[in-house]
Design a protein around this motif. Structure first.
Motif, PDB file in Angstrom:
ATOM      1  N   GLU A  80       0.829  -1.212   0.000  1.00  0.00           N
ATOM      2  CA  GLU A  80       0.000   0.000   0.000  1.00  0.00           C
ATOM      3  C   GLU A  80       0.864   1.263   0.000  1.00  0.00           C
ATOM      4  OE1 GLU A  80      -3.850  -1.878   2.403  1.00  0.00           O
ATOM      5  OE2 GLU A  80      -2.369  -0.642   3.473  1.00  0.00           O
ATOM      6  N   GLU A  81       1.921   1.254   0.804  1.00  0.00           N
ATOM      7  CA  GLU A  81       2.795   2.424   0.886  1.00  0.00           C
ATOM      8  C   GLU A  81       3.489   2.692  -0.453  1.00  0.00           C
ATOM      9  OE1 GLU A  81       3.213   4.611   3.156  1.00  0.00           O
ATOM     10  OE2 GLU A  81       2.725   3.751   5.116  1.00  0.00           O
ATOM     11  N   THR A  98       2.747   1.409  -3.647  1.00  0.00           N
ATOM     12  CA  THR A  98       1.862   1.666  -4.797  1.00  0.00           C
ATOM     13  C   THR A  98       1.180   3.025  -4.686  1.00  0.00           C
ATOM     14  OG1 THR A  98       0.070   0.410  -3.730  1.00  0.00           O
ATOM     15  CG2 THR A  98       1.471  -0.769  -5.316  1.00  0.00           C
ATOM     16  N   SER A  99       0.916   3.471  -3.465  1.00  0.00           N
ATOM     17  CA  SER A  99       0.309   4.802  -3.305  1.00  0.00           C
ATOM     18  C   SER A  99       1.279   5.906  -3.680  1.00  0.00           C
ATOM     19  CB  SER A  99      -0.162   4.993  -1.857  1.00  0.00           C
ATOM     20  OG  SER A  99       0.950   5.089  -0.971  1.00  0.00           O
ATOM     21  N   ARG A 100       2.574   5.580  -3.690  1.00  0.00           N
ATOM     22  CA  ARG A 100       3.600   6.553  -4.062  1.00  0.00           C
ATOM     23  C   ARG A 100       4.042   6.395  -5.523  1.00  0.00           C
ATOM     24  NH1 ARG A 100       4.037   5.867   1.400  1.00  0.00           N
ATOM     25  NH2 ARG A 100       4.855   7.619   2.610  1.00  0.00           N
ATOM     26  N   SER A 109       2.130  -2.227  -9.418  1.00  0.00           N
ATOM     27  CA  SER A 109       1.942  -3.489  -8.729  1.00  0.00           C
ATOM     28  C   SER A 109       2.316  -4.665  -9.626  1.00  0.00           C
ATOM     29  CB  SER A 109       0.487  -3.637  -8.281  1.00  0.00           C
ATOM     30  OG  SER A 109       0.260  -4.914  -7.706  1.00  0.00           O
ATOM     31  N   GLU A 163      -0.986  -8.104  -5.961  1.00  0.00           N
ATOM     32  CA  GLU A 163      -1.541  -7.557  -4.727  1.00  0.00           C
ATOM     33  C   GLU A 163      -1.250  -8.488  -3.549  1.00  0.00           C
ATOM     34  OE1 GLU A 163      -5.642  -6.622  -5.198  1.00  0.00           O
ATOM     35  OE2 GLU A 163      -5.311  -5.248  -6.890  1.00  0.00           O
TER      36      GLU A 163
END
Length: 385
Positions: A120-121, A123-125, A129, A132
């Protein structure tokens, strides 16, 4: 870096050594490195025979795995996985990787406390991916893994194994073998080097900084890493606790084709150029590997005429280091000893560096000239310089 108390703390301590790194994952260490290869069984046998690894785990047809076969070998804290696709149900991506790159590193797996949060950290940046977060389980517990793309076809898999007690990963079984040669004294992965294309070094340094929270430990430009004919540039990226260090190399302009350009040509793009593995006794390690058929780069004898003046007093016998071609360099923290194998594959791509740190936390800048001249000599013999 005067607050570094020891090599062991530098690589495996819990403290945050580099405060400039955000370290929001955080990464506990290297979990494993996975190669995609044409023949996993033979590759594993080579690493056991030549480099002193031991049998650890296996997954394949006998364990219900239909699309690939994987052999896992271990030496102290180093785990290597060799994976080959099966012809009928094989993963097409593995076939394509081998056809394009030859035998090479696909996965640099990173041990984390929380693989879901790590995915999450990142891919949010902006990380792309690869897969998952997913739970994998068997009678020994549960592992959570997730993955992101990085340079070329290389990926990072985040491995959370706090709820798992098995031999390696779910659905792997212990690889029983009567043939387990003695260790060559390799302890852990010190760093792994990625080669990227022209003008891509800063792109990937920024990726590791912004997407994974790494800091730029040191930068080498083409004045630091050059010879009469070739040059390259490099940025060394590190996570906060210093356990993971990724130098990123790119070509620089020179009169002839640099080792990075040669690598990119033969590998078919960016990838992992070499794995640096640490030892507590480099003379023993190199002696053992030579007995087992490992070939090392030749260092001109003239290198040893002046190295003593440059590095000062060391505990080792310089005559023995010269006999084996082991180089020495010093920084403000101490000194290091290092040597590089010739390519471990038919293509002039992946090789190993053997390194012993005696306080020094640098990367052998004082050896660059001799090292690159040795590499150029090999390139000339291959007709690719």
């Amino acid at each position: 870096m005067s607050d570094l108390k020891s090599v062991e703390n530098f690589n495996y301590g819990l403290e945050k050594i580099f405060p400039e790194a955000d370290d929001f994952l955080p990464i506990l260490g290297t979990d494993y490195v996975e190669y995609y290869v044409g023949n996993a069984k033979q590759a594993a046998h080579f690493y056991k025979t030549a480099l002193g690894f031991q049998s650890l785990a296996y997954a394949g047809l006998e364990t219900g795995l239909k699309d690939r076969t994987s052999y896992v070998v271990v030496q102290d804290k180093i785990r290597l996985v060799f994976t080959t696709p099966m012809p009928s149900d094989g993963d097409q991506e593995i076939f394509e990787h081998i056809a394009k790159h030859g035998d090479g590193v696909k996965v640099i797996a990173l041990w984390v406390e929380d693989a879901t949060k790590a995915w999450e950290e990142t891919t949010s940046r902006g990380a792309k991916s690869f897969f998952e977060p997913r739970k994998e389980s068997d009678e020994n517990g549960e592992v959570v893994r997730s993955a992101i793309h990085t340079y070329g076809d290389t990926v990072h898999i985040f491995v959370e194994r706090k709820n798992y007690n098995g031999i390696f990963l779910p659905n792997f079984v212990k690889w029983e073998s009567h043939y387990n040669p003695s260790s060559c004294g390799l302890k852990y992965i010190d760093h792994m080097v990625g080669n990227v294309g022209w003008d891509e070094m800063n792109v990937w340094a920024k990726f590791y900084n912004e997407v994974m929270g790494f800091a730029n430990l040191i930068t080498f430009d083409d004045k630091d890493i050059s010879t009469q004919y070739t040059a390259l540039m490099s940025k060394v990226m590190t996570n906060g606790n210093g356990r993971i260090k990724f130098p990123i190399n790119e070509p620089a302009e020179g009169l002839k084709k640099s080792q990075i350009e040669e690598y990119l040509d033969f590998y078919g793009g960016p990838g992992c150029q070499h794995i640096a593995v640490a030892t507590d006794d480099i003379v023993f390690t190199v002696s053992e590997m030579k007995k087992r058929g490992v070939e090392f780069l030749y260092v001109p004898g003239t290198y040893y005429d002046t190295v003593g003046d440059r590095v000062g007093e060391i505990a080792e016998d310089m005559a023995i280091l010269k006999e084996h071609g082991i180089m020495v360099d010093r920084d403000d923290e101490g000194y290091l000893l290092q040597i590089f194998t010739k390519p471990l594959t038919d293509r002039p791509t992946l090789f190993f560096e053997i390194i012993q740190r005696k306080g020094a936390q640098s990367f052998g800048k004082g050896n660059f000239q001799a090292l690159f001249e040795s590499i150029e000599a090999e390139q000339a013999r291959r007709g690719t310089l």
